[in-house]
Design a protein around this motif. Structure first.
Motif, PDB file in Angstrom:
ATOM      1  N   PHE A  73     -20.021 -40.166 -18.047  1.00 46.55           N
ATOM      2  CA  PHE A  73     -18.773 -41.366 -17.043  1.00 46.55           C
ATOM      3  C   PHE A  73     -18.100 -42.401 -18.855  1.00 46.55           C
ATOM      4  N   GLY A  74     -19.625 -42.804 -19.204  1.00 43.43           N
ATOM      5  CA  GLY A  74     -19.061 -43.319 -20.533  1.00 43.43           C
ATOM      6  C   GLY A  74     -18.531 -43.133 -22.042  1.00 43.43           C
ATOM      7  N   HIS A  75     -19.224 -41.984 -21.718  1.00 42.53           N
ATOM      8  CA  HIS A  75     -18.387 -40.848 -22.791  1.00 42.53           C
ATOM      9  C   HIS A  75     -17.116 -40.549 -22.255  1.00 42.53           C
ATOM     10  N   LEU A  76     -16.729 -39.741 -21.571  1.00 42.98           N
ATOM     11  CA  LEU A  76     -15.183 -39.507 -21.436  1.00 42.98           C
ATOM     12  C   LEU A  76     -14.380 -41.093 -21.157  1.00 42.98           C
ATOM     13  N   ILE A  77     -14.768 -41.820 -20.744  1.00 39.98           N
ATOM     14  CA  ILE A  77     -13.814 -42.846 -20.971  1.00 39.98           C
ATOM     15  C   ILE A  77     -13.290 -43.689 -22.805  1.00 39.98           C
ATOM     16  N   LEU A 114     -32.202 -33.829 -17.564  1.00 48.28           N
ATOM     17  CA  LEU A 114     -32.351 -33.393 -18.920  1.00 48.28           C
ATOM     18  C   LEU A 114     -31.368 -32.411 -18.529  1.00 48.28           C
ATOM     19  N   TYR A 115     -30.388 -31.568 -17.865  1.00 49.40           N
ATOM     20  CA  TYR A 115     -29.451 -30.287 -18.236  1.00 49.40           C
ATOM     21  C   TYR A 115     -28.363 -30.819 -18.096  1.00 49.40           C
ATOM     22  N   VAL A 116     -28.123 -32.101 -17.681  1.00 50.42           N
ATOM     23  CA  VAL A 116     -26.362 -32.861 -17.371  1.00 50.42           C
ATOM     24  C   VAL A 116     -26.562 -33.229 -19.069  1.00 50.42           C
ATOM     25  N   TYR A 117     -27.025 -33.510 -19.379  1.00 49.71           N
ATOM     26  CA  TYR A 117     -27.255 -34.752 -20.836  1.00 49.71           C
ATOM     27  C   TYR A 117     -27.107 -33.990 -21.929  1.00 49.71           C
ATOM     28  N   LEU A 118     -28.037 -32.478 -21.696  1.00 45.14           N
ATOM     29  CA  LEU A 118     -27.866 -31.445 -23.609  1.00 45.14           C
ATOM     30  C   LEU A 118     -26.254 -30.539 -23.173  1.00 45.14           C
ATOM     31  N   LEU A 119     -25.697 -30.149 -21.445  1.00 48.61           N
ATOM     32  CA  LEU A 119     -24.616 -29.765 -21.203  1.00 48.61           C
ATOM     33  C   LEU A 119     -22.962 -29.858 -21.069  1.00 48.61           C
ATOM     34  N   HIS A 120     -23.484 -31.890 -20.934  1.00 44.05           N
ATOM     35  CA  HIS A 120     -21.961 -32.183 -20.381  1.00 44.05           C
ATOM     36  C   HIS A 120     -21.817 -33.098 -22.112  1.00 44.05           C
ATOM     37  N   GLY A 121     -21.997 -32.758 -22.795  1.00 45.95           N
ATOM     38  CA  GLY A 121     -20.998 -32.495 -24.425  1.00 45.95           C
ATOM     39  C   GLY A 121     -20.169 -31.652 -24.152  1.00 45.95           C
ATOM     40  N   PHE A 122     -20.667 -30.720 -24.299  1.00 52.61           N
ATOM     41  CA  PHE A 122     -19.628 -29.574 -24.285  1.00 52.61           C
ATOM     42  C   PHE A 122     -18.519 -29.664 -23.503  1.00 52.61           C
ATOM     43  N   ALA A 140     -16.174 -36.767 -13.636  1.00 50.11           N
ATOM     44  CA  ALA A 140     -17.728 -37.336 -14.413  1.00 50.11           C
ATOM     45  C   ALA A 140     -18.776 -36.828 -12.869  1.00 50.11           C
ATOM     46  N   ALA A 141     -18.744 -37.318 -12.265  1.00 47.05           N
ATOM     47  CA  ALA A 141     -19.528 -36.448 -10.845  1.00 47.05           C
ATOM     48  C   ALA A 141     -19.472 -35.097 -10.364  1.00 47.05           C
ATOM     49  N   ALA A 142     -18.328 -34.569 -10.878  1.00 48.00           N
ATOM     50  CA  ALA A 142     -17.880 -33.126 -10.922  1.00 48.00           C
ATOM     51  C   ALA A 142     -18.871 -32.331 -11.860  1.00 48.00           C
ATOM     52  N   ILE A 143     -18.758 -33.420 -12.930  1.00 52.59           N
ATOM     53  CA  ILE A 143     -19.740 -32.725 -14.093  1.00 52.59           C
ATOM     54  C   ILE A 143     -20.900 -32.411 -13.636  1.00 52.59           C
ATOM     55  N   VAL A 144     -21.495 -33.733 -13.240  1.00 52.54           N
ATOM     56  CA  VAL A 144     -22.731 -34.135 -12.882  1.00 52.54           C
ATOM     57  C   VAL A 144     -23.351 -32.892 -12.089  1.00 52.54           C
ATOM     58  N   LEU A 145     -22.929 -31.818 -11.034  1.00 55.38           N
ATOM     59  CA  LEU A 145     -22.869 -32.112  -9.565  1.00 55.38           C
ATOM     60  C   LEU A 145     -22.895 -30.616 -10.482  1.00 55.38           C
ATOM     61  N   LEU A 146     -22.253 -29.985 -11.474  1.00 51.16           N
ATOM     62  CA  LEU A 146     -22.075 -28.999 -11.418  1.00 51.16           C
ATOM     63  C   LEU A 146     -23.453 -28.422 -12.347  1.00 51.16           C
ATOM     64  N   LEU A 147     -23.305 -29.392 -13.548  1.00 46.51           N
ATOM     65  CA  LEU A 147     -24.455 -29.162 -14.455  1.00 46.51           C
ATOM     66  C   LEU A 147     -26.239 -29.207 -13.680  1.00 46.51           C
ATOM     67  N   SER A 148     -25.850 -29.903 -12.801  1.00 47.21           N
ATOM     68  CA  SER A 148     -27.485 -30.054 -12.284  1.00 47.21           C
ATOM     69  C   SER A 148     -27.295 -28.419 -10.972  1.00 47.21           C
ATOM     70  N   SER A 149     -26.223 -28.118 -10.916  1.00 49.42           N
ATOM     71  CA  SER A 149     -26.675 -27.112  -9.833  1.00 49.42           C
ATOM     72  C   SER A 149     -27.862 -25.576  -9.741  1.00 49.42           C
ATOM     73  N   LYS A 150     -28.173 -24.582  -8.922  1.00 48.48           N
ATOM     74  CA  LYS A 150     -28.728 -23.700  -9.306  1.00 48.48           C
ATOM     75  C   LYS A 150     -28.147 -22.573 -10.006  1.00 48.48           C
ATOM     76  N   PRO A 151     -26.814 -22.199 -10.362  1.00 47.26           N
ATOM     77  CA  PRO A 151     -27.111 -21.033 -11.362  1.00 47.26           C
ATOM     78  C   PRO A 151     -26.527 -21.757 -12.588  1.00 47.26           C
ATOM     79  N   ILE A 152     -25.662 -23.140 -12.756  1.00 45.14           N
ATOM     80  CA  ILE A 152     -26.470 -23.418 -14.111  1.00 45.14           C
ATOM     81  C   ILE A 152     -27.463 -23.425 -14.741  1.00 45.14           C
ATOM     82  N   GLN A 153     -28.390 -24.399 -13.541  1.00 47.03           N
ATOM     83  CA  GLN A 153     -30.253 -24.151 -14.072  1.00 47.03           C
ATOM     84  C   GLN A 153     -30.548 -22.260 -14.336  1.00 47.03           C
ATOM     85  N   VAL A 154     -30.216 -21.685 -13.983  1.00 46.35           N
ATOM     86  CA  VAL A 154     -30.739 -20.322 -13.419  1.00 46.35           C
ATOM     87  C   VAL A 154     -30.011 -19.458 -14.876  1.00 46.35           C
ATOM     88  N   VAL A 155     -28.569 -20.244 -15.521  1.00 46.10           N
ATOM     89  CA  VAL A 155     -28.067 -19.088 -16.797  1.00 46.10           C
ATOM     90  C   VAL A 155     -29.479 -20.186 -18.265  1.00 46.10           C
TER      91      VAL A 155
END
Length: 341
Positions: A20-24, A261-269, A295-310
């Motif tokens: 959220f901080g990076h978005l605003i 960690l997944y969210v931290y590394l990937l949300h920058g894209f 921001a919440a949607a990005i967190v939930l998406l990047l924490s999801s199982k499909p993103i983790q698998v990839v």
């Protein structure tokens, strides 16, 4: 260490505030209110995150421990440094080509985290008060050296190390002390006072909270040590105040706190794309709420199982999530019909 819902909830809340901080951030110049919110978040979100990292650190220091750390932290750093370089080139950034040890954007955290674990091996041999005094002293002194900056994430490593170290020294009972009613009521006053102070003094340089510049660059070559001491005190008080309000019980979102960690590394894209395309505008409170939802949607998406698998192979260097999913799917398959006869 056995997982505790409180700490997973805390990590989830903090990673949301990172996104959220990076978005605003692009909208801070045009609004005193958004600038206040941004600075308020930055007083505590990384110190608190670093504190939690220190809380779970072991600091063994042997060869196997160091090699595991390098695999877990330095290898993803190198991979994502290249990935972000390519991504910035794709977006047309002029500064896409940086040195391998000049961290892109948020990747400094991986390099610093590796360094904090190494420093911990030596600092944990000292009495807690001595080690903390020394860590704070180093964090204050490095501001006088302009050569200690963003390269190798040196400035942030030294400046933020006291939060990592205090996390190592404190116990769960110490942290749970924050949950007392008296502490929670006091925390409300702290958070309100800090917000008002930031609003009254909007010209405060955010570089003091980012910890990557020298006192000269921040405009206080002589009295920077006093300013940093005040920042240390403010960040510690704010981190405690926010942690006092973290839920202690499992809920539907708690599990997402295990994949920060997944969210931290990937949300920058996402964030860099949004910034380059000027996709959003903030003209009122509802727009700000909308960014919080995104921001919440990005967190939930990047924490999801499909993103983790990839992404697990490049973030963790293994494919255990995919293998476990395949095992479960095979186990749940019905037996062939001829075996049931």
């Amino acid at each position: 260490m056995e997982r505790t819902a409180y700490f997973d909830n805390a990590k989830l809340a903090l990673i949301f505030l990172v996104v959220f901080g990076h978005l605003i951030q692009p909208f801070t110049d045009g609004s005193q209110g958004i600038n206040t919110l941004y600075m308020w978040i930055y007083t505590f979100h990384m110190p608190a995150f670093i504190f939690l990292a220190g809380f779970f650190a072991k600091g063994l220091g042997n060869k196997k421990y160091i090699m595991n750390l390098a695999k877990k932290l330095l290898l993803p750093y190198l991979i994502f440094q290249l990935l972000y370089s390519g991504y910035y080139l794709f977006l047309g950034h002029n500064d896409w080509q940086t040195g391998i040890f000049y961290p892109h954007w948020s990747l400094w955290f991986l390099f610093s985290l590796f360094s904090w674990h190494l420093l911990l091996y030596f600092f944990k041999k000292m009495p807690p008060l001595v080690s903390m005094t020394l860590a704070v002293g180093i964090g204050l002194i490095v501001g006088y050296f302009g050569e200690i900056g963003h390269t190798f994430s040196l400035s942030r490593t030294f400046v933020f190390f006291p939060f990592f170290l205090i996390g190592y020294w404190l116990t769960k009972d110490h942290v749970m002390f924050l949950k007392r009613k008296s502490m929670r009521f006091a925390s409300l006053a702290v958070m309100a006072i800090v917000a008002i102070a930031i609003f009254i003094a909007p010209d405060f340089n955010s570089g003091w909270l980012l910890a990557s510049k020298s006192y000269i660059d921040l405009g206080l070559p002589e009295f920077g040590v006093v300013a940093r001491l005040l920042v240390y005190a403010t960040s510690a008080a704010m981190a405690m105040s926010v942690l006092a309000w973290i839920p202690t019980k499992n809920n539907l979102l708690t599990k997402y706190g295990t994949q920060t960690l997944y969210v931290y590394l990937l949300h920058g894209f996402f964030v860099q794309f949004f910034r380059d395309t000027n996709l959003f505008e903030v003209n009122g409170v509802m727009d700000l709420v909308g960014l919080a939802v995104i921001a919440a949607a990005i967190v939930l998406l990047l924490s999801s199982k499909p993103i983790q698998v990839v992404s697990q192979p490049i973030i963790e260097g293994k494919t255990s999530i995919l293998r476990n999913s395949n095992k479960r799917s095979k186990h749940n398959q019905p037996e062939p019909s001829h075996l049931n006869k």
